[in-house]
Design a protein around this motif. Structure first.
Motif, short mmCIF file in Angstrom:
data_model
loop_
_atom_site.label_atom_id
_atom_site.label_comp_id
_atom_site.label_asym_id
_atom_site.label_seq_id
_atom_site.Cartn_x
_atom_site.Cartn_y
_atom_site.Cartn_z
N GLY A 45 0.77 -1.17 0.13
CA GLY A 45 0.16 -0.04 0.18
C GLY A 45 0.76 1.17 0.09
N PRO A 46 0.23 2.41 0.13
CA PRO A 46 0.71 3.72 0.10
C PRO A 46 1.62 3.89 1.43
CG PRO A 46 -1.44 4.01 0.53
CD PRO A 46 -1.33 2.60 0.05
N ALA A 47 2.92 4.60 1.23
CA ALA A 47 3.69 4.75 2.43
C ALA A 47 2.96 5.80 3.35
CB ALA A 47 4.89 5.43 2.10
N PRO A 48 3.23 5.67 4.62
CA PRO A 48 2.42 6.52 5.62
C PRO A 48 2.64 7.98 5.37
CG PRO A 48 3.87 5.23 6.69
CD PRO A 48 4.02 4.82 5.59
N VAL A 49 1.99 8.80 5.62
CA VAL A 49 2.46 10.47 5.74
C VAL A 49 3.09 10.82 6.85
CG1 VAL A 49 1.52 12.72 5.32
CG2 VAL A 49 0.43 10.95 3.99
N PRO A 50 4.47 11.31 6.83
CA PRO A 50 5.06 11.76 8.17
C PRO A 50 4.22 12.54 8.87
CG PRO A 50 6.38 11.81 6.33
CD PRO A 50 5.14 11.70 5.73
N LEU A 51 4.26 12.62 10.04
CA LEU A 51 3.53 13.61 11.04
C LEU A 51 4.47 14.98 11.19
CD1 LEU A 51 2.17 11.36 14.03
CD2 LEU A 51 0.87 12.25 12.26
N THR A 52 3.83 16.21 10.89
CA THR A 52 4.61 17.22 11.34
C THR A 52 4.70 17.20 12.83
OG1 THR A 52 2.59 18.58 11.69
CG2 THR A 52 3.28 18.42 9.33
N GLU A 55 1.60 18.11 14.61
CA GLU A 55 0.62 17.13 14.52
C GLU A 55 1.12 15.96 15.58
OE1 GLU A 55 -0.80 16.97 9.93
OE2 GLU A 55 0.90 15.90 10.62
N THR A 56 2.39 15.91 15.87
CA THR A 56 2.88 14.88 16.95
C THR A 56 2.48 15.55 18.15
OG1 THR A 56 4.78 14.20 15.08
CG2 THR A 56 5.09 13.79 17.60
N ALA A 57 2.60 16.77 18.44
CA ALA A 57 2.38 17.49 19.65
C ALA A 57 0.99 17.23 20.05
CB ALA A 57 2.85 18.86 19.73
N PHE A 58 0.01 17.50 19.26
CA PHE A 58 -1.31 17.51 19.24
C PHE A 58 -1.75 16.05 19.79
CE2 PHE A 58 -5.78 16.92 18.53
CZ PHE A 58 -6.33 18.07 19.09
N LEU A 59 -1.11 14.99 18.81
CA LEU A 59 -1.63 13.41 19.20
C LEU A 59 -1.07 13.11 20.46
CD1 LEU A 59 -1.13 11.91 15.41
CD2 LEU A 59 -3.29 12.78 16.57
N SER A 60 -0.05 13.48 20.86
CA SER A 60 0.60 13.03 22.30
C SER A 60 -0.07 13.80 23.40
CB SER A 60 2.14 13.44 22.03
OG SER A 60 2.70 12.54 21.01
N LEU A 226 7.04 6.87 14.83
CA LEU A 226 7.97 8.32 15.03
C LEU A 226 9.02 7.94 16.08
CD1 LEU A 226 8.42 11.02 13.96
CD2 LEU A 226 6.70 11.66 15.74
N SER A 227 8.48 7.34 17.20
CA SER A 227 9.31 7.16 18.52
C SER A 227 10.57 6.20 18.15
CB SER A 227 8.61 6.67 19.71
OG SER A 227 7.78 7.52 19.83
N ARG A 228 10.27 5.32 17.38
CA ARG A 228 11.29 4.29 16.86
C ARG A 228 12.32 4.97 15.97
NH1 ARG A 228 6.75 0.54 16.55
NH2 ARG A 228 6.88 0.93 14.56
N GLY A 229 11.80 5.86 15.27
CA GLY A 229 12.54 6.53 13.86
C GLY A 229 13.32 7.67 14.53
N THR A 230 13.29 8.01 15.75
CA THR A 230 13.99 9.08 16.20
C THR A 230 14.92 8.71 17.34
OG1 THR A 230 12.10 9.70 17.87
CG2 THR A 230 12.37 10.95 15.74
N ASP A 231 15.05 7.30 17.58
CA ASP A 231 15.89 6.92 18.65
C ASP A 231 17.15 7.09 18.21
OD1 ASP A 231 13.80 6.09 20.27
OD2 ASP A 231 13.83 3.92 19.60
N GLY A 232 17.98 7.91 19.19
CA GLY A 232 19.42 7.91 18.93
C GLY A 232 19.77 9.09 18.23
N ALA A 233 18.75 10.00 17.67
CA ALA A 233 19.14 11.07 16.95
C ALA A 233 19.19 12.22 17.80
CB ALA A 233 17.80 11.52 15.72
N ASP A 235 19.75 15.77 16.77
CA ASP A 235 19.62 17.10 16.06
C ASP A 235 18.49 17.82 16.78
OD1 ASP A 235 17.39 15.67 15.05
OD2 ASP A 235 18.06 15.90 12.96
N ASP A 236 18.32 19.23 16.19
CA ASP A 236 17.21 20.07 16.83
C ASP A 236 15.67 19.44 16.41
OD1 ASP A 236 16.74 22.64 18.20
OD2 ASP A 236 15.52 22.88 16.51
N ARG A 237 15.66 19.00 15.38
CA ARG A 237 14.17 18.25 14.89
C ARG A 237 13.97 17.26 15.97
NH1 ARG A 237 9.40 18.50 12.05
NH2 ARG A 237 8.40 16.77 12.17
N ALA A 238 14.83 16.27 16.12
CA ALA A 238 14.69 15.21 17.16
C ALA A 238 14.21 15.79 18.74
CB ALA A 238 15.73 14.11 17.24
N TYR A 239 14.95 16.78 18.93
CA TYR A 239 14.97 17.30 20.27
C TYR A 239 13.46 17.97 20.34
CZ TYR A 239 15.48 20.78 24.33
OH TYR A 239 15.35 21.12 25.42
#
Length: 275
Positions: A45-52, A55-60, A226-233, A235-239
């Motif tokens: 199927g189509p790849a998931p649209v990444p959260l901004t 969006e991440t803040a609101f869902l969390s 998203l949490s798995r993808g940012t493990d160990g990163a 940079d400022d975006r990960a922060y």
């Protein structure tokens, strides 16, 4: 037989709470597009649209988390000064997006305000409401304004019901009973609704845990990815993503944490309502 008068509300509260939990789970499943829609359907199927970030803040953490992330982001870019005393001062009056402009507008024309009212105003501004509407339409967020209908709310009600049944059962065992009614039989009658409530809690934890207040099951899966993808990163975006997911406790700077430590006190003192 006064204990029967306590048994009836015990059954009523347990049955009502468990029914609401089941209905909440059914509604969540009805709006859930399924793992295929958010995980790429096994590559077919189509790849998931990444959260901004917003969006991440609101869902969390909901609207307040969006305001917090905006404040932290602007402070780290030196476009907003958040003092240890709990005051926000505008350094750059030109917001880069609608969220930042709503924060600057909440601070006001004087360019300075306490953090608590700024956070409250930004959380209820049109950009956050629009963000919520988009996430609900996408099936990633739980619609607001339906008290007691989300899984998190229903689980809390079942927990309350279990405690109420246990309390009513204990009260019934303390009441005088006829000699021909054994107390262990009374305990058994109250144990049945208690088992019902605890069983529903166990199944809910196994099937739908974690119980998110804002994210739908599809939104929760995106957050987990998203949490798995940012493990160990590092940079400022990960922060900022970490702050979006975990809240202010993820802020590492002592001065910035101290600035937000004043927000709840100032919010209560001003008598403003929590969103």
């Amino acid at each position: 037989m006064f204990w029967v008068l306590l048994l009836l509300p015990a059954w009523a509260v347990a049955d009502t709470a468990c029914t609401r939990l089941c209905l909440a789970a059914v509604r969540a499943a009805a709006v859930d597009p399924g793992p295929a829609a958010t995980a790429g359907d096994g590559g077919r199927g189509p790849a998931p649209v990444p959260l901004t970030l917003y969006e991440t803040a609101f869902l969390s953490g909901g609207p307040r988390r969006v305001a917090d992330v905006t404040l932290v982001s602007m402070a780290r870019q030196r476009r907003l000064l958040l003092a240890r005393t709990g005051w926000a001062t505008v350094v750059d009056p030109h917001g880069r997006d609608d969220m930042e402009r709503s924060v600057i507008g909440a601070i006001g024309p004087r360019g300075q305000s306490r953090i608590a009212p700024v956070r409250a105003a930004a959380a209820t501004a049109d950009p956050v409401r629009g963000l919520a509407d988009r996430l609900v339409r996408a099936g990633l967020a739980v619609p607001d304004g339906h008290a007691g209908t989300t899984i998190a709310d229903a689980v809390r009600q079942v927990r309350f019901a279990a405690a109420a049944v246990a309390g009513l059962g204990a009260a019934a065992l303390l009441l005088p009973v006829p000699p021909d009614v054994p107390r262990h039989l009374i305990a058994l009658w109250f144990a049945l609704p208690l088992v019902l409530a605890l069983g529903c809690l166990a199944m809910a934890r196994f099937e739908v845990h974690p119980y998110a207040r804002w994210a739908s099951p599809a939104g929760q899966r995106l957050l987990e990815a998203l949490s798995r993808g940012t493990d160990g990163a590092g940079d400022d975006r990960a922060y900022l993503t970490s702050v979006a997911v975990r809240g202010i406790r993820a802020v590492g700077e002592p001065d910035l944490r101290a600035a937000f430590a004043h927000r709840e006190h100032g919010h209560r003192a001003g008598g403003e309502r929590e969103y």
